[in-house]
Design a protein around this motif. Sequence first.
Motif, short mmCIF file in Angstrom:
data_model
loop_
_atom_site.label_atom_id
_atom_site.label_comp_id
_atom_site.label_asym_id
_atom_site.label_seq_id
_atom_site.Cartn_x
_atom_site.Cartn_y
_atom_site.Cartn_z
N THR A 73 0.73 -1.18 0.15
CA THR A 73 0.03 -0.03 -0.09
C THR A 73 1.00 1.38 0.06
OG1 THR A 73 -0.04 -0.16 2.40
CG2 THR A 73 -1.95 -0.92 1.12
N PHE A 74 2.09 1.37 0.18
CA PHE A 74 2.85 2.42 0.57
C PHE A 74 4.06 2.29 -0.57
CE2 PHE A 74 3.07 4.79 4.73
CZ PHE A 74 1.73 4.02 5.06
N SER A 75 4.23 3.16 -1.36
CA SER A 75 5.28 3.39 -2.08
C SER A 75 6.38 4.10 -1.32
CB SER A 75 5.34 4.10 -3.55
OG SER A 75 5.00 5.48 -3.06
N ALA A 76 7.66 4.13 -1.85
CA ALA A 76 8.89 4.82 -1.44
C ALA A 76 8.67 6.16 -1.26
CB ALA A 76 10.36 4.71 -1.95
N ARG A 77 7.96 6.61 -2.43
CA ARG A 77 7.61 8.32 -2.58
C ARG A 77 6.57 8.51 -1.36
NH1 ARG A 77 8.24 11.41 -7.48
NH2 ARG A 77 6.07 12.26 -7.25
N ASP A 78 5.43 7.57 -1.33
CA ASP A 78 4.26 7.96 -0.01
C ASP A 78 5.18 7.99 1.29
OD1 ASP A 78 2.29 7.50 -2.05
OD2 ASP A 78 2.09 5.42 -1.57
N ALA A 79 6.07 6.97 1.72
CA ALA A 79 6.69 6.83 2.88
C ALA A 79 7.75 8.30 3.15
CB ALA A 79 7.53 5.80 2.93
N ALA A 80 8.32 8.46 2.18
CA ALA A 80 9.18 9.87 1.97
C ALA A 80 8.24 11.13 2.36
CB ALA A 80 9.96 9.81 0.81
N ALA A 81 7.25 11.11 1.62
CA ALA A 81 6.31 12.26 1.68
C ALA A 81 5.71 12.47 3.05
CB ALA A 81 5.28 12.14 0.74
N LEU A 82 5.29 11.26 3.70
CA LEU A 82 4.61 11.23 4.87
C LEU A 82 5.67 11.62 5.94
CD1 LEU A 82 2.30 8.22 4.50
CD2 LEU A 82 1.66 10.55 4.94
N ILE A 83 7.00 10.83 6.23
CA ILE A 83 7.89 11.27 7.14
C ILE A 83 8.34 12.74 7.08
CG2 ILE A 83 10.06 10.34 5.89
CD1 ILE A 83 9.27 9.87 9.55
N VAL A 84 8.59 13.12 5.90
CA VAL A 84 9.09 14.68 5.94
C VAL A 84 7.83 15.56 6.04
CG1 VAL A 84 9.72 16.11 4.33
CG2 VAL A 84 10.60 14.19 3.98
#
Length: 141
Positions: free
Chosen positions: A116-127
Amino acid sequence: MAAVFARAEILPGPRPCIEVGSAALQIASIPWLAQLHVSFTDDPRLATVRVRIADSAEAADFTVIDDVDDSEAGACQSDAVPHLIAISSDPSPSDPVIYLSHDGPSDYRIFVQSKTFSARDAAALIVSARDNHRRLETASL
């Protein structure tokens, strides 16, 4: 306008979401409804934040691992109304610009093994979690 909102209501499943403290952050299905925006660049000189994709969960600051077939995978479990995050192709000067790579210096390291998460999703959320935390600290001063 009504057709756009109706389409948003029928999008399948929950959007990637994380909980940080008492706040929930979720990738927006409709970008203009988002409270926070981030963008990505392929040029590390244009980035305000560097996020490296780690080779293992142990080497990461933020890890997303799921292997469930549950339709709620990636959804936040709290009752808090999530802050919506949009990934923008046309950022404002105040929005974080993320350089996502597999090597080099980084502000954050992420590991993602998810349906359900892409690396872009994870990066966007943590930032966004970091940026949202700073906004809350500034507002409380």
